[in-house]
Design a protein around this motif. Structure first.
Motif, short mmCIF file in Angstrom:
data_model
loop_
_atom_site.label_atom_id
_atom_site.label_comp_id
_atom_site.label_asym_id
_atom_site.label_seq_id
_atom_site.Cartn_x
_atom_site.Cartn_y
_atom_site.Cartn_z
N ASN A 180 0.81 -1.43 0.22
CA ASN A 180 0.02 -0.05 -0.02
C ASN A 180 0.97 1.31 0.01
N ILE A 181 0.25 2.42 -0.30
CA ILE A 181 0.99 3.77 -0.43
C ILE A 181 0.10 4.45 0.77
N ILE A 182 0.79 5.15 1.56
CA ILE A 182 0.34 6.21 2.44
C ILE A 182 0.61 7.52 1.95
N TYR A 183 -0.52 8.34 1.44
CA TYR A 183 -0.22 9.47 0.67
C TYR A 183 -0.60 10.84 1.27
N ALA A 184 0.24 12.01 1.36
CA ALA A 184 -0.20 13.16 2.32
C ALA A 184 0.66 14.30 1.35
N TRP A 185 0.11 15.48 1.43
CA TRP A 185 0.84 16.48 1.10
C TRP A 185 1.94 16.89 2.19
N ALA A 186 2.76 17.35 1.95
CA ALA A 186 4.24 17.58 2.67
C ALA A 186 4.16 18.73 3.31
N ASP A 187 2.99 19.38 3.32
CA ASP A 187 2.82 20.93 4.13
C ASP A 187 1.80 20.63 5.10
N CYS A 188 1.64 19.72 5.71
CA CYS A 188 0.53 19.33 6.50
C CYS A 188 1.02 19.10 8.00
N PRO A 189 1.50 20.05 8.87
CA PRO A 189 2.21 19.78 10.15
C PRO A 189 1.42 19.25 11.09
N PHE A 190 -0.01 18.80 10.91
CA PHE A 190 -0.62 18.24 11.94
C PHE A 190 -1.31 16.99 11.74
N LEU A 191 -0.56 16.16 10.67
CA LEU A 191 -0.81 14.78 10.40
C LEU A 191 -0.83 13.93 11.67
N ASN A 192 -1.90 13.49 12.10
CA ASN A 192 -2.17 12.67 13.44
C ASN A 192 -1.68 11.40 13.25
N LEU A 193 -0.63 11.09 14.34
CA LEU A 193 -0.30 9.59 14.23
C LEU A 193 -1.53 8.57 14.73
N GLN A 194 -2.44 8.88 15.78
CA GLN A 194 -3.37 8.20 16.09
C GLN A 194 -4.28 7.89 14.99
N LEU A 195 -4.74 8.89 14.36
CA LEU A 195 -5.58 8.77 12.93
C LEU A 195 -5.25 7.95 11.95
N THR A 196 -3.67 8.34 11.56
CA THR A 196 -3.15 7.39 10.78
C THR A 196 -3.20 5.88 10.94
N LYS A 197 -2.92 5.60 12.26
CA LYS A 197 -2.97 4.22 12.59
C LYS A 197 -4.30 3.73 12.43
N GLU A 198 -5.50 4.61 12.82
CA GLU A 198 -6.91 4.09 12.51
C GLU A 198 -7.12 3.55 11.08
N GLY A 223 -6.01 17.99 6.57
CA GLY A 223 -4.41 17.97 7.09
C GLY A 223 -4.08 17.10 8.33
N PHE A 224 -5.15 16.49 8.83
CA PHE A 224 -4.86 15.72 10.07
C PHE A 224 -4.75 14.32 9.44
N ALA A 225 -4.91 13.78 8.38
CA ALA A 225 -5.06 12.44 8.19
C ALA A 225 -4.39 12.15 6.61
N PRO A 226 -3.80 11.20 6.53
CA PRO A 226 -3.40 10.82 4.98
C PRO A 226 -4.31 9.87 4.38
N GLU A 227 -4.12 9.68 3.05
CA GLU A 227 -4.80 8.79 2.45
C GLU A 227 -4.17 7.60 2.23
N MET A 228 -4.86 6.42 1.90
CA MET A 228 -4.42 5.28 1.84
C MET A 228 -4.78 4.26 0.63
N ILE A 229 -3.81 4.03 -0.33
CA ILE A 229 -4.13 3.78 -1.67
C ILE A 229 -3.49 2.09 -1.73
N ALA A 230 -4.29 1.09 -2.07
CA ALA A 230 -3.41 -0.20 -2.54
C ALA A 230 -2.61 -0.04 -3.77
N SER A 231 -1.51 -0.87 -3.57
CA SER A 231 -0.51 -0.45 -4.95
C SER A 231 -1.24 -0.88 -6.29
N GLY A 232 -1.86 -1.85 -6.63
CA GLY A 232 -2.44 -2.24 -7.81
C GLY A 232 -3.52 -1.17 -8.01
N THR A 233 -4.23 -0.80 -7.10
CA THR A 233 -5.47 0.51 -7.36
C THR A 233 -4.62 1.59 -7.85
#
Length: 530
Positions: free
Chosen positions: A92-110, A131-141
Motif C-alpha cells: 500500500n501507499i500512504i499518501y499526504a501533502w508534505a505541508d500538513c504539520p498536524f498529520l495525526n499519528l493516532q488517526l493514521t494508525k486507525e 491536514g489531519f489524516a493521510p489517504e491510503m491506496i492499495a498498490s495495484g489500485t
C-alpha cells in the motif's frame, strides 16, 4: 504488511518551508510524523524543480528519497506511486501533502487498521479538518486509477491536470463503484468549519501557526478540532473575499437591492459614492495582495461595475497578482461583444503567468424566465439583454458565467422553470447557474424569503470570518447589512490589516454565544462567498 509513504511537495505550496515558533517548518514536521508510522518500508518525497533543493536541505536524517520532476500531473503522480510501491515489494501507499504539520499519528494508525481489516483499495478520513489524516491506496489500485485518469469518456482526462489536494479521489470518480472504499469517520463532523491545516496558502499557514500555539503533542484529532473551533484567530485569519464598490451608478434598482433606499436614508453618502479612482484602486489591490496573498476581489458591492470607464484597467490590475481573482455581478445591460473581448484578452495575458488558471467569474442577474417578471423585479425592461449577456460572456469566459436567480416570494413560481432551462448543457451558460438566497439586510428591506434556510445550530458568521466590505470612498463597513451605519475605517487612509483586526473580538464573542445588534438580527451568517 509493509507500506510506503509518498509525500507531495509542490512549489504551489507557498509556505511549506516557513518556520513555526519552534524553528521547524511543515515539511520537517511531516518527516517527523513519518518516523512514527508503523510498518513503513520507505518514504518518498515527490518534489518539483522549485522545491527539490529545500526538500533535500531539510531532509537532514536522509530518511526520505527525493523524486523530482519539473512539474507533476495526476497521471504521473499515480503512476510513480504504483511503480515505487512495486519496486519496494509493498502492498500500500500512504499518501499526504508534505505541508500538513498536524498529520495525526493516532488517526493514521486507525486508517491503516481499517484499510487492512477490510482489505480496502482506498481509505480516507471523513469529517475531520483537512491536514489531519493521510489517504491510503492499495498498490495495484494506484495503477488502475492512473489508467482510469486518462481514459476518455470516463474521467474528463483528469490525469493530465495538475495535482490538487483531491486528485486521487477525483481520478477515481470516473468509475467510483469499481473500488472498495473505506472511511474513518470523525466522532463529530467538523466539515462546516472548512478548516484547512496545510501550509499551501497564507490563511491556512496562519491557522496552523495559531493551532500550534494552543495544541499539545498528545492531542487527538478530535481534541485539535475542538480547540480550533474555539479559537477566533483560527476562524478568522485574513480576508478571502473583498467586496468592493467601484461605481456609484446603477442601470436600474431591484426588489432585492437596498442601495437607492440607503442613499435616501443617508444622503451624506450620495456625493461620496460616485466612482473609485484607478490610483486609489491600484493602491488598495496592492494592500490586498500583500495582506491576504490569495483572495477573490469582487467589483460589485453596490452600483453597476460596467458603468466604470476603467473597468478593464481595474480587472487588469487585480490579475497582475497571481493569488488574486476577479468576481463581477452585473445585470447584463451594459455587456457588449467589444467589452467582453477586451477583458478576455487581459485575462489571457494573466493565464500565461498562472498556468492557465481562470481568474474571472461572472454572475448575470436574470431572476426570471419571463419579461414581465423581470420588469416586476428590476423595475425596467431588460430581460432579453440579461439573457444575451450570458451568451456573450460565455463565448469568451466559458464555464465561468452564471445566470443568477434571487429566490423571493415574487418569483418563486418561476424557480423550477429557471432551473430546468439553465441547467441544461445546451443552455447559454452550458448548465451553470446560481440560486441565490434573498437578503433583507437585517430588516432594512421587506422580508421576501419563501422559506427559512437557516441551520438548526448557529455558527460563527462566515462573512465576518472571510469578507471585507469596501465602499467607493474607501470606507469599510463591518457588515454589508449595516448599509453605511457602522464604518470602522478607511482603506485609503488607514492600514488594511489594522482595520481587519477590529472584527476579531466580534468572532470571539460569537464563539461564546454573544452577538452584537447586527449579527444577532440577520440570517446571512451561514452563507458563504468563496
Amino acid at each position: 504488511m509493509k507500506n510506503i509513504i509518498v509525500l507531495f511537495a509542490p512549489s504551489n505550496s507557498l509556505h511549506i518551508f516557513d518556520e513555526f515558533d519552534d524553528g521547524l517548518n511543515a515539511y520537517q514536521k511531516v518527516l517527523q510524523w513519518t518516523e512514527k508510522v508503523p510498518d513503513i518500508a520507505k518514504v518518498f518525497v515527490f518534489a518539483d524543480s522549485l522545491t527539490e533543493e529545500n526538500c533535500r536541505k531539510f531532509n537532514t536524517k536522509n530518511n526520505a528519497e527525493i523524486v523530482s520532476k519539473s512539474e507533476w500531473n495526476v497521471f504521473e503522480l499515480l503512476t510513480s506511486m504504483h511503480e515505487l510501491c512495486k519496486k519496494e515489494k509493498c502492498e500500500n501507499i500512504i499518501y499526504a501533502w508534505a505541508d500538513c504539520p498536524f498529520l495525526n499519528l493516532q488517526l493514521t494508525k486507525e486508517i491503516i487498521e481499517t484499510h487492512n481489516t477490510y482489505l480496502a483499495e482506498y481509505t480516507f478520513a471523513d469529517g475531520y479538518p483537512y491536514g489531519f489524516a493521510p489517504e491510503m491506496i492499495a498498490s495495484g489500485t494506484a495503477g488502475i486509477i492512473a489508467s482510469l485518469s486518462v481514459k476518455e469518456g470516463l474521467s474528463n482526462l483528469t490525469g493530465k491536470n495538475p495535482v490538487s489536494r483531491t486528485s486521487v479521489f477525483d481520478a477515481m470518480k470516473g468509475d467510483i463503484n469499481a473500488f472498495e472504499i473505506e472511511t474513518v469517520i470523525a466522532p463529530s463532523d467538523w466539515r462546516m468549519y472548512r478548516f484547512n491545516f496545510s501550509c499551501g496558502r497564507k490563511d491556512n499557514y496562519i491557522a496552523c501557526c495559531q493551532l500550534k500555539k494552543i495544541s499539545l503533542p498528545e492531542d487527538s484529532a478530535e481534541i485539535l478540532s475542538e480547540k480550533a473551533s474555539k479559537c477566533a484567530l483560527i476562524l478568522r485569519t485574513v480576508p478571502g473575499f473583498y467586496n468592493i464598490q467601484i461605481e456609484g451608478k446603477e442601470t436600474s434598482s431591484s426588489l432585492y437591492s437596498p442601495y437607492q433606499k440607503a442613499l435616501e436614508n443617508y444622503p451624506e453618502f450620495k456625493e461620496k459614492l460616485v466612482e473609485m479612482t484607478f490610483e486609489n484602486f491600484a493602491l488598495l489591490v496592492k494592500q490586498i495582495a500583500d495582506f491576504s496573498e490569495s483572495a477573490v476581489v469582487s467589483l460589485s458591492l453596490f452600483g453597476e461595475a460596467l458603468y466604470h470607464p476603467q473597468l478593464a484597467d481595474f480587472i487588469g490590475e487585480v490579475l497582475k497578482y497571481s493569488g488574486l481573482s476577479v468576481f463581477i455581478e452585473t445585470d447584463g445591460q451594459l455587456v457588449t461583444e467589444e467589452l467582453a473581448k477586451k477583458i478576455f484578452l487581459i485575462a489571457e495575458e494573466s493565464k500565461k503567468r498562472t498556468n492557465g488558471y481562470s481568474k474571472i467569474m461572472w454572475v448575470v442577474c436574470v431572476d426570471s424566465v419571463t419579461k414581465e417578471k423581470y420588469k416586476e423585479i428590476h423595475f425596467a425592461d431588460g430581460f432579453e439583454k440579461a439573457v444575451n449577456a450570458v451568451s456573450v460572456l460565455e463565448k469568451y469566459f466559458a464555464g465561468d458565467v452564471y445566470p443568477q436567480f434571487v429566490r423571493m416570494n415574487e418569483n418563486e413560481e418561476e424557480l423550477e422553470s429557471f432551473y430546468r432551462f439553465w441547467s441544461k448543457k445546451e443552455s447559454p451558460s452550458q448548465g451553470k447557474l446560481i440560486i441565490q438566497k434573498y437578503n433583507s439586510f437585517a430588516g432594512f428591506l421587506p422580508e421576501r424569503s419563501p422559506c427559512d434556510l437557516s441551520p438548526l445550530e448557529r455558527n460563527p458568521d462566515w462573512h465576518l470570518r472571510r469578507d471585507m466590505v469596501i465602499l467607493c470612498d474607501g470606507s469599510v463597513m463591518q457588515y454589508k447589512e449595516t448599509l453605511f451605519k457602522s464604518i470602522i475605517g478607511n482603506v485609503f487612509t488607514e492600514n488594511l490589516e489594522d482595520i481587519w483586526h477590529k472584527g476579531d473580538k466580534l468572532i470571539q464573542g460569537q464563539i461564546n454565544g454573544e452577538y452584537d445588534e447586527i449579527s444577532g438580527s440577520y440570517d446571512e451568517y451561514y452563507t458563504f462567498n468563496f
